[in-house]
Design a protein around this motif. Structure first.
Motif, PDB file in Angstrom:
ATOM      1  N   ARG A  72     -20.292  58.205  -5.668  1.00  0.00           N
ATOM      2  CA  ARG A  72     -19.779  58.271  -7.206  1.00  0.00           C
ATOM      3  C   ARG A  72     -19.204  57.098  -7.601  1.00  0.00           C
ATOM      4  O   ARG A  72     -19.456  56.472  -8.600  1.00  0.00           O
ATOM      5  CB  ARG A  72     -19.133  59.489  -7.289  1.00  0.00           C
ATOM      6  N   LYS A 111     -23.867  65.787  -9.020  1.00  0.00           N
ATOM      7  CA  LYS A 111     -22.492  66.234  -8.919  1.00  0.00           C
ATOM      8  C   LYS A 111     -21.935  66.474  -7.663  1.00  0.00           C
ATOM      9  O   LYS A 111     -20.705  66.171  -7.729  1.00  0.00           O
ATOM     10  CB  LYS A 111     -22.625  67.727  -9.820  1.00  0.00           C
ATOM     11  N   PRO A 138     -22.857  65.074 -16.275  1.00  0.00           N
ATOM     12  CA  PRO A 138     -23.413  65.443 -15.376  1.00  0.00           C
ATOM     13  C   PRO A 138     -24.607  64.775 -14.832  1.00  0.00           C
ATOM     14  O   PRO A 138     -25.336  65.162 -13.680  1.00  0.00           O
ATOM     15  CB  PRO A 138     -23.923  66.888 -15.975  1.00  0.00           C
TER      16      PRO A 138
END
Length: 202
Positions: free
Chosen positions: A103, A96, A174
């Motif tokens: 990402r 995260k 998540p």
């Protein structure tokens, strides 16, 4: 007893690649090892009460086919079958707090994998090659899941909207970026009296 609790937990953990993978899945669903251990203790106590105290007494004094039908009609919610999906997953795990560039890279990797599936490649082959989930070794097969199981909200919302044979969009959770294929979908509904009658008497 502690031995019974550990036995139940060991059986549950055996469905995961490692103890760490099991603990990670608990954390994602907002639980911990100790909280799950307490849940199992309560589940075992309830099972013992039903099998060793409640059921024998009821069977001796009250159990008849007519009463079973009356119980079924009075408490229909006890005999509901949840929505289930035999699901396949391709996941690109990412922390995260990972940098945005990382990402974005993992999201793009998941999108490319999805396009390969939509273009006709077998989901299982793409999963083995690209997925970082523990299910990759089995071609992304995460077995049959129901809508009562703990799961990241974005994954649950996406998965249980699919029809049999459909492939979802890539969604974030998540755990990272992933998408599903619904191999078989069963809608929620009440189980028939004939199906549940043995359970009422059991």
């Amino acid at each position: 007893e502690d031995q019974e609790i550990e036995s139940r937990l060991s059986k549950e953990m055996s469905q995961f690649e490692s103890t760490e993978a099991w603990i990670k899945r608990l954390e994602v669903s907002g639980s911990s090892r100790e909280q799950r251990r307490e849940q199992v203790r309560i589940e075992l106590l309830v099972d013992k009460y039903e099998k060793e105290i409640l059921t024998p007494e009821v069977m001796k004094t009250q159990a008849t086919p007519e009463r079973a039908r009356e119980f079924y009609d009075k408490f229909p919610n006890l005999f509901m079958q949840p929505s289930t999906v035999h699901a396949y997953l391709i996941l690109r795990t990412v922390a995260k707090d990972a940098p945005e560039t990382e990402r974005q890279r993992e999201k793009e990797t998941a999108e490319k994998a999805r396009q390969r599936v939509l273009s006709g490649e077998k989901f299982e082959d793409v999963a083995r090659e690209t997925s970082t989930d523990t299910s990759a070794a089995s071609g992304g097969d995460i077995k049959v899941v129901n809508d009562q199981m703990p799961m990241p909200p974005t994954f649950k919302e996406t998965l249980f909207k699919l029809k049999t044979g459909e492939v979802s969009a890539v969604v974030e959770s998540p755990l990272g970026f992933g998408f599903f294929k619904a191999a078989e979908v069963q809608a929620a509904g009440q189980r028939s009296f004939e199906e549940v009658k043995p359970e009422i008497f059991d």
